[in-house]
Design a protein around this motif. Structure first.
Motif, PDB file in Angstrom:
ATOM      1  N   ASN A 102       0.814  -1.333  -0.207  1.00 50.56           N
ATOM      2  CA  ASN A 102      -0.125  -0.080   0.055  1.00 50.56           C
ATOM      3  C   ASN A 102       0.948   1.246   0.049  1.00 50.56           C
ATOM      4  O   ASN A 102       0.502   2.285  -0.745  1.00 50.56           O
TER       5      ASN A 102
ATOM      6  N   ARG B 106       2.123   1.689  -3.347  1.00 54.08           N
ATOM      7  CA  ARG B 106       1.144   2.209  -4.324  1.00 54.08           C
ATOM      8  C   ARG B 106       0.929   3.651  -4.014  1.00 54.08           C
ATOM      9  O   ARG B 106       0.760   4.498  -4.999  1.00 54.08           O
ATOM     10  N   ASP B 107       0.954   4.119  -3.011  1.00 55.37           N
ATOM     11  CA  ASP B 107       0.725   5.570  -2.376  1.00 55.37           C
ATOM     12  C   ASP B 107       1.817   6.600  -3.039  1.00 55.37           C
ATOM     13  O   ASP B 107       1.542   7.604  -3.549  1.00 55.37           O
TER      14      ASP B 107
ATOM     15  N   ALA C  20       3.917   5.604  -5.639  1.00 54.08           N
ATOM     16  CA  ALA C  20       3.647   5.492  -7.101  1.00 54.08           C
ATOM     17  C   ALA C  20       2.680   6.520  -7.510  1.00 54.08           C
ATOM     18  O   ALA C  20       2.947   7.342  -8.507  1.00 54.08           O
ATOM     19  N   GLN C  21       1.351   6.603  -6.775  1.00 51.06           N
ATOM     20  CA  GLN C  21       0.381   7.562  -7.378  1.00 51.06           C
ATOM     21  C   GLN C  21       0.865   8.863  -7.053  1.00 51.06           C
ATOM     22  O   GLN C  21       0.565   9.805  -7.691  1.00 51.06           O
ATOM     23  N   GLN C  22       1.717   9.112  -5.948  1.00 49.91           N
ATOM     24  CA  GLN C  22       1.996  10.657  -5.768  1.00 49.91           C
ATOM     25  C   GLN C  22       3.084  11.001  -6.647  1.00 49.91           C
ATOM     26  O   GLN C  22       3.137  11.963  -7.344  1.00 49.91           O
ATOM     27  N   GLN C  23       3.984  10.004  -7.085  1.00 56.38           N
ATOM     28  CA  GLN C  23       4.919  10.522  -8.199  1.00 56.38           C
ATOM     29  C   GLN C  23       4.209  10.629  -9.444  1.00 56.38           C
ATOM     30  O   GLN C  23       4.649  11.550 -10.083  1.00 56.38           O
ATOM     31  N   LYS C  24       3.226   9.932  -9.950  1.00 53.82           N
ATOM     32  CA  LYS C  24       2.649  10.205 -10.849  1.00 53.82           C
ATOM     33  C   LYS C  24       1.762  11.459 -11.215  1.00 53.82           C
ATOM     34  O   LYS C  24       1.824  12.199 -11.851  1.00 53.82           O
ATOM     35  N   ALA C  25       1.079  11.894  -9.830  1.00 55.17           N
ATOM     36  CA  ALA C  25       0.417  12.999  -9.767  1.00 55.17           C
ATOM     37  C   ALA C  25       1.393  14.199  -9.633  1.00 55.17           C
ATOM     38  O   ALA C  25       1.301  15.287 -10.383  1.00 55.17           O
TER      39      ALA C  25
ATOM     40  N   ASP D  15       7.514  19.179  -7.611  1.00 56.11           N
ATOM     41  CA  ASP D  15       6.768  18.479  -8.294  1.00 56.11           C
ATOM     42  C   ASP D  15       7.788  17.454  -9.380  1.00 56.11           C
ATOM     43  O   ASP D  15       7.651  16.119  -9.342  1.00 56.11           O
TER      44      ASP D  15
END
Length: 439
Positions: free
Chosen positions: A231, A234-235, A237-242, A412
């Motif tokens: 988890n 995943r978080d 990865a989502q933060q890096q994607k955003a 970012d």
């Protein structure tokens, strides 16, 4: 796999130690684990079975509930001991699971909280059935040790057995004769066989018992840790994607603004100048030539701005010659004197190089525009964790990573590369920007 962060590796013999010494040390650890596990298994079997079934039988008169709670707590204590024991078998310290607690409830709820904790029941289940692998492992280990020791030492104690008329040795029963030398050689060979197979048998017995204990005492906790790590990954990865999407959007907006404010305006003026020159050629050739000359100057300035913008998108020197050369070019173009310390000469991952370049480029741009600094220090170092980029100046300070500031998009971009960006810029003056990028 268990969580590596929660494990402490046990001290192991030095690499220069003889393999025989390491082998004997491993046999000793596994042997004491199995031999001590047998009596512990009998004790936990009696305590857990007696406490569980007695408490279960007395539940109807409520006396059994406290007895069951006490049995669960005793099982938890035996489980703690077992986790400490299996650590040396695996070579690392096994982490203890987090038991359920109820600190906010009353005394009655806190007392009966173990009933709702699955790990407590697994601890008691281990206490009830651990005697099975313990007994099997103990039988094999004690048999192999006795056979190996007695076989290898047969010349020392064979004389103590009287040679009576009723004595029948195994060699004689197998038709190998009854000579003393044949008997000694036969039993010594048996001792050599058991000694030669002692390590795999002892190691296998210890691992069988240790894996049984680990599955019940640590399996749920390790599975929970794996889920938490998944988890968290995943978080991240989502933060890096955003962050990547945000950085891309910021870069596109900046590029659009720069093109609109610079080359686009110049191209509009160039078109107007050329139109005016076309009209002047018929009436005033000298004025037309002057207008064309001015248009040529506008063209050169437009080309210079387009080259600067292209360096901001994908600087060719970074792609062709690497980070050190690109940073040297950046320092040379900066209007503030730059002290550059970038000994990184090898090529890195393109994403890391690009991110480090834009960190320095954006920092130097901000220094030139807003800081009123007299000197800038740029340091790029590589360590075991990754690449550390630092830009320091002696300007007015006040820089921030908050949204709406110029460095927000840079943060970012760094986050999209999996790194961290930190800015220290007190109002009293001076700014230090540090980016840590993983390799």
């Amino acid at each position: 796999m268990p969580n590596v962060k929660d494990m402490t590796t046990y001290a192991s013999p030095a690499p220069t130690q003889a393999p025989a010494a390491r082998l004997l040390r491993r046999i000793g650890i596994d042997t004491q684990y199995v031999l001590l596990g047998f009596p512990l298994g009998l004790v936990t079997l009696v305590v857990c079975m007696t406490g569980f079934f007695t408490g279960l039988g007395l539940v109807v008169i409520w006396v059994g509930l406290p007895l069951l709670v006490g049995t669960l707590m005793v099982s938890r204590g035996f489980a703690t001991i077992e986790r400490a024991r299996i650590g040396p078998v695996f070579g690392y310290r096994i982490p203890h699971p987090a038991y359920k607690k109820n600190p906010g409830g009353d005394l009655l709820r806190r007392t009966f909280t173990p009933f709702t904790d699955g790990q407590s029941w697994l601890d008691m289940l281990h206490g009830m059935f651990r005697f099975i692998p313990s007994t099997i492992g103990f039988s094999f280990v004690i048999t192999w040790w006795i056979a190996a020791i007695s076989g290898l030492t047969v010349p020392l104690w064979d004389w103590a057995i009287p040679d009576g008329p009723d004595r029948h040795d195994l060699p004689e029963l197998l038709g190998m004769g009854d000579a003393t030398s044949t008997r000694l050689i036969f039993y010594f060979a048996i001792g050599v066989f058991f000694a030669g197979t002692l390590y795999p048998v002892v190691r296998g017995a210890a691992l069988m018992e240790a894996w049984f204990a680990r599955g019940l005492l640590c399996g749920v906790n390790e599975l929970r840790e794996q889920v938490n790590q998944a988890n968290a990954a995943r978080d991240v990865a989502q933060q890096q994607k955003a962050a990547a999407v945000s950085a891309e959007a910021t870069a596109l907006r900046r590029l659009e603004r720069d093109i609109h404010d610079g080359p686009q305006q110049r191209l509009v003026r160039l078109a107007m100048d050329l139109g005016r020159a076309e009209q002047q050629f018929a009436t005033d050739p000298d004025a037309a030539r002057a207008t064309v000359a001015e248009a040529l100057a506008q063209t050169r300035e437009t080309l210079d701005e387009l080259r600067a913008l292209s360096r901001g998108i994908a600087p060719p020197i970074l792609v062709d010659r690497g980070l050190q050369a690109a940073l040297t070019a950046l320092a040379g173009r900066c209007t503030v004197p730059v002290d550059l310390d970038a000994p990184v000469t090898e090529r890195l991952d393109p994403l890391v190089e690009s991110t480090a370049y834009f960190v320095v480029a954006e920092a130097l741009t901000n220094v030139a525009k807003h800081s009123h600094a007299s000197e800038v220090q740029v340091t790029v170092k590589r360590n075991q964790a990754g690449l550390l980029v630092s830009v320091s100046d002696d300007g007015v300070g006040g820089a921030s990573l908050a949204k709406g500031h110029g460095l927000a998009g840079l943060a970012d971009r760094v986050q999209a590369a999996g790194g961290l960006l930190d800015v220290t810029s007190p109002a009293t003056g001076g700014t230090q920007l540090t980016a840590a990028l993983p390799l």
